[in-house]
Design a protein around this motif. Structure first.
Motif, short mmCIF file in Angstrom:
data_model
loop_
_atom_site.label_atom_id
_atom_site.label_comp_id
_atom_site.label_asym_id
_atom_site.label_seq_id
_atom_site.Cartn_x
_atom_site.Cartn_y
_atom_site.Cartn_z
N GLN A 145 5.87 5.78 1.52
CA GLN A 145 4.94 5.61 2.75
C GLN A 145 4.05 6.92 2.72
OE1 GLN A 145 8.22 6.19 2.66
NE2 GLN A 145 9.38 5.08 4.38
N THR A 146 4.32 8.20 2.06
CA THR A 146 3.52 9.30 1.99
C THR A 146 2.45 8.73 0.89
OG1 THR A 146 5.25 10.79 2.64
CG2 THR A 146 3.29 11.58 1.35
N ALA A 147 2.80 8.29 -0.23
CA ALA A 147 1.93 7.79 -1.21
C ALA A 147 0.87 6.86 -0.65
CB ALA A 147 2.52 7.31 -2.58
N HIS A 148 1.21 5.81 0.00
CA HIS A 148 0.21 4.91 0.63
C HIS A 148 -0.51 5.55 1.58
CE1 HIS A 148 -0.97 1.83 3.47
NE2 HIS A 148 -1.10 1.12 2.24
N ARG A 149 0.07 6.40 2.55
CA ARG A 149 -0.66 7.16 3.46
C ARG A 149 -2.09 7.83 2.74
NH1 ARG A 149 2.93 8.95 6.36
NH2 ARG A 149 3.17 10.79 5.32
N ARG A 150 -1.55 8.70 1.75
CA ARG A 150 -2.48 9.67 0.99
C ARG A 150 -3.74 8.76 0.33
NH1 ARG A 150 0.48 15.07 -0.30
NH2 ARG A 150 1.60 15.33 1.56
N PHE A 151 -3.19 7.66 -0.20
CA PHE A 151 -3.91 6.87 -0.95
C PHE A 151 -5.14 6.20 0.08
CE2 PHE A 151 -5.16 2.21 -1.58
CZ PHE A 151 -6.26 2.54 -2.94
N THR A 152 -4.64 5.72 1.38
CA THR A 152 -5.34 5.22 2.33
C THR A 152 -6.37 6.28 2.82
OG1 THR A 152 -3.71 3.66 3.05
CG2 THR A 152 -5.54 4.19 4.63
N ALA B 3 2.07 9.19 -8.37
CA ALA B 3 2.59 7.89 -7.80
C ALA B 3 1.46 7.10 -7.31
CB ALA B 3 3.48 8.49 -6.37
N ILE B 4 0.59 7.46 -7.06
CA ILE B 4 -0.54 6.61 -6.70
C ILE B 4 -1.02 5.71 -7.72
CG2 ILE B 4 -2.79 6.45 -5.76
CD1 ILE B 4 -2.17 8.51 -3.82
N VAL B 5 -1.27 6.65 -8.88
CA VAL B 5 -1.91 5.86 -10.04
C VAL B 5 -0.80 4.71 -10.83
CG1 VAL B 5 -2.18 6.16 -12.68
CG2 VAL B 5 -3.21 7.94 -10.92
N TYR B 6 0.75 5.11 -10.57
CA TYR B 6 1.63 4.16 -11.01
C TYR B 6 1.59 2.79 -10.06
CZ TYR B 6 6.21 2.03 -11.57
OH TYR B 6 7.05 1.12 -11.93
N VAL B 7 1.45 3.02 -8.96
CA VAL B 7 1.39 1.94 -8.13
C VAL B 7 0.20 0.96 -8.41
CG1 VAL B 7 1.25 0.93 -5.78
CG2 VAL B 7 2.78 2.56 -6.08
N THR C 7 -1.58 1.09 -11.19
CA THR C 7 -1.59 0.37 -12.46
C THR C 7 -0.64 -0.62 -12.90
OG1 THR C 7 -0.68 2.40 -13.42
CG2 THR C 7 -2.89 2.56 -13.53
N SER C 8 0.44 -0.29 -12.25
CA SER C 8 1.68 -1.33 -12.39
C SER C 8 1.54 -2.40 -11.60
CB SER C 8 3.10 -0.66 -12.23
OG SER C 8 3.14 -0.34 -10.89
N GLY C 9 1.02 -2.56 -10.65
CA GLY C 9 0.93 -3.60 -9.68
C GLY C 9 2.09 -3.88 -8.66
N CYS C 10 2.97 -2.89 -8.64
CA CYS C 10 4.09 -3.00 -7.91
C CYS C 10 3.62 -2.50 -6.54
CB CYS C 10 5.22 -1.92 -8.39
SG CYS C 10 5.10 -0.18 -7.86
N ALA C 11 4.43 -3.29 -5.66
CA ALA C 11 4.22 -2.77 -4.34
C ALA C 11 4.46 -1.36 -3.75
CB ALA C 11 5.20 -3.79 -3.28
N TRP C 12 3.92 -0.77 -2.99
CA TRP C 12 4.21 0.70 -2.49
C TRP C 12 5.80 0.87 -2.15
CZ3 TRP C 12 0.52 4.00 -3.23
CH2 TRP C 12 -0.76 3.56 -3.40
N ARG C 13 6.44 -0.20 -1.60
CA ARG C 13 7.86 -0.15 -1.32
C ARG C 13 8.73 0.00 -2.51
NH1 ARG C 13 9.66 -0.80 3.67
NH2 ARG C 13 7.88 -1.69 4.60
#
Length: 132
Positions: free
Chosen positions: A72-79, A49-53, A55-61
């Motif tokens: 929210q989980t993907a963004h938190r774990r990325f951070t 999910a993190i790689v998708y965001v 590489t695609s340039g989409c917003a986390w939302r």
């Protein structure tokens, strides 16, 4: 028990070979002290999910629900992972792996000067009224 459904997009984004290289570099998830959000998620799903965001340039939302990871989980774990610093190590491992298979030709490398910051104290000569 974690049930993982790996679809074609996930396998294209994070093939098994990449997952094997990445797994040792990703810090283990620890539940938040305040509780909540502790449902077990497969680390591969979260990483994909993190790689998708990224590489695609989409917003986390805008992370599609088909990844099975709340944005929210993907963004938190990325951070959290960014703070832990595995991305530089991952970059090095991937470059080493590609180089060991002869897939990198450093004689053809290009440095993009537009992405390199100027040294501290060097002024921008493109400013109007500045001597050339």
């Amino acid at each position: 028990m974690i049930v993982v459904v790996v679809d074609r997009l996930s396998l294209r984004l994070v093939p098994d070979e990449l997952r094997e290289l990445v797994e040792p570099l990703i810090p283990a998830f620890t539940p938040r002290p305040q509780g909540g959000g502790t449902a077990p998620l497969d680390p591969r799903q979260v990483f994909t999910a993190i790689v998708y965001v990224l590489t695609s340039g989409c917003a986390w939302r805008d992370l599609p629900p088909s990844f099975g990871v709340p944005f929210q989980t993907a963004h938190r774990r990325f951070t959290l992972r960014t703070e832990a610093g595995p991305w530089r190590a991952l970059h090095r491992v991937l470059l080493d792996e590609l180089g060991s298979h002869g897939l990198l030709d450093w004689s053809r490398a290009i440095v993009d000067g537009a992405s390199v910051r100027a040294k501290k104290g060097i002024s921008d000569r493109s400013q109007p009224g500045r001597p050339r």
